[in-house]
Scaffold this active site. Structure first.
Site, mmCIF file in Angstrom:
data_model
loop_
_atom_site.group_PDB
_atom_site.id
_atom_site.type_symbol
_atom_site.label_atom_id
_atom_site.label_comp_id
_atom_site.label_asym_id
_atom_site.label_seq_id
_atom_site.Cartn_x
_atom_site.Cartn_y
_atom_site.Cartn_z
ATOM 1 N N GLU A 120 75.963 41.637 28.382
ATOM 2 C CA GLU A 120 76.429 40.380 28.962
ATOM 3 C C GLU A 120 75.262 39.569 29.516
ATOM 4 O O GLU A 120 74.466 40.076 30.306
ATOM 5 C CB GLU A 120 77.431 40.698 30.078
ATOM 6 N N LYS A 167 86.068 33.527 33.782
ATOM 7 C CA LYS A 167 86.447 33.766 35.171
ATOM 8 C C LYS A 167 87.263 32.580 35.650
ATOM 9 O O LYS A 167 86.892 31.422 35.432
ATOM 10 C CB LYS A 167 85.201 33.959 36.035
ATOM 11 N N LYS A 216 75.207 47.083 35.930
ATOM 12 C CA LYS A 216 74.314 45.982 36.239
ATOM 13 C C LYS A 216 72.873 46.381 35.928
ATOM 14 O O LYS A 216 72.423 47.469 36.300
ATOM 15 C CB LYS A 216 74.435 45.594 37.714
ATOM 16 N N ASP A 234 78.340 34.748 29.701
ATOM 17 C CA ASP A 234 79.079 34.574 30.957
ATOM 18 C C ASP A 234 78.637 33.277 31.623
ATOM 19 O O ASP A 234 79.309 32.253 31.544
ATOM 20 C CB ASP A 234 78.861 35.777 31.870
ATOM 21 N N ASP A 283 75.248 44.257 32.082
ATOM 22 C CA ASP A 283 75.267 42.863 32.519
ATOM 23 C C ASP A 283 73.945 42.555 33.203
ATOM 24 O O ASP A 283 73.626 43.115 34.246
ATOM 25 C CB ASP A 283 76.439 42.629 33.473
#
Length: 335
Positions: free
Chosen positions: A166, A218, A110, A194, A140
């Site tokens: 991402e 997702k 992250k 995403d 991400d």
């Protein structure tokens, strides 16, 4: 009422609300609240984050209803590879986070955490690379950078051999700009979308506008496994299956999606139960040897009791369930 939506009473009859503690802060969360209910096909999870509105959350409920009443498509594989996830922790904490994952060879880090800068992101990624010299690394940003910051940051982070970045910026136009600028600068970092897939009314727009090299899908935000499979097929881009910080029940749905995809070129972001200090299954879905096996999850009644949410939070979630059910069923609740 829509024929494929069960009666609200059927959902409420088995509804349980839990608050699962996290080992580390993730997305600003230290307690993950989740509503579970049980249908003819098994347990299902409804867990949109509290800040999501009812319109967005209704898709999460549709996914839960699919899991509980329809079940999942037949799998094409019996196990799926998963990545480790390193939250926005200090570099010194990276080894302890990685130690929670068994045998992983792919790590998502992250970055762009509010209150932190690019120097901290670089230090964190460098710590992961030092710990796992041969691993695949991805970052991400959750849309946390603007375009100039993303290009500059990824120019620096590319030195650590990134598999992809991402959602470096929040919108589709920005993704396309970042992708083009990286290419022009000779920076070999593919761009993954995403939020620009799961939060858009048109999840295929990112593919049509050539704004990403791959997409992250997702189950809950996209309305279920079958709808996610259709989106991947129509997008025509490689896909990574990821979680929404689910319990093992929600991760089971993610595994079902990954197992049903015709191609699975990337490790999945489905190892996040490893970040939790509690779960609803006696045998939590955590990776072994860098993989998750395809199979059902046995929800434990004692764990449901142990992690039961406070009464006022249970009421909040049941009210939310009623509103989202009304949206799916085409009804209007009086205010």
């Amino acid at each position: 009422m829509s024929d494929d939506i069960p009666d609200l009473d059927d959902l409420l009859a088995t509804a349980r609300v839990v608050s699962l503690p996290m080992k580390v802060r993730f997305r600003g969360v230290l307690q993950r609240e989740i509503l579970l209910f049980r249908g003819p096909a098994g347990w299902a999870e409804f867990s949109p984050f509290p800040e999501y509105n009812d319109g967005e959350s209704a898709a999460w409920l549709r996914a839960a209803i699919e899991a509980g009443w329809q079940g999942f498509p037949a799998p094409l594989r019996d196990a799926v590879p998963v990545n480790a996830t390193v939250p926005a922790v200090p570099p010194a904490d990276v080894p302890a986070v990685l130690a929670r994952y068994d045998g992983t060879q792919t790590v998502k880090v992250k970055v762009a955490e509010r209150g932190q800068g690019v120097d901290e992101d670089v230090a964190r990624v460098a710590a992961v690379r030092a710990a796992l010299p041969q691993a695949q690394l991805r970052v991400d940003a959750n849309g946390g950078w603007d375009v100039p910051t993303a290009v500059a940051a990824l120019g620096r982070l590319a030195d650590y051999r990134l598999q992809y970045a991402e959602q470096p910026v929040p919108d589709i136009a920005g993704l396309r700009s970042v992708r083009l600028q990286l290419r022009r600068a000779g920076i070999d970092v593919p761009v993954a979308a995403d939020e620009s897939v799961r939060k858009e009314e048109d999840p295929l727009r990112v593919a049509r506008e050539d704004a990403a090299d791959l997409i992250v899908v997702k189950v809950q935000p996209l309305g279920g496994v079958r709808r996610a499979l259709r989106i991947v097929a129509e997008a025509g881009l490689p896909a990574v299956v990821s979680s929404a910080l689910d319990s093992s029940v929600g991760i089971r749905a993610g595994v079902a999606l990954a197992a049903a995809l015709p191609e699975l070129p990337y490790a999945c972001g489905l190892g996040t139960v490893s970040l939790m200090a509690g779960d609803v299954a006696a045998g939590p879905l955590v990776p072994a040897g860098g993989q998750l096996r395809v199979g059902d999850v046995a929800v434990d009644e004692d764990l449901l009791d142990r992690f039961a949410a406070a009464p006022e939070r249970r009421r909040w979630w049941l009210d939310r369930l009623r509103r989202c059910h009304a949206r799916l069923a085409g009804e209007t609740l009086e205010v």
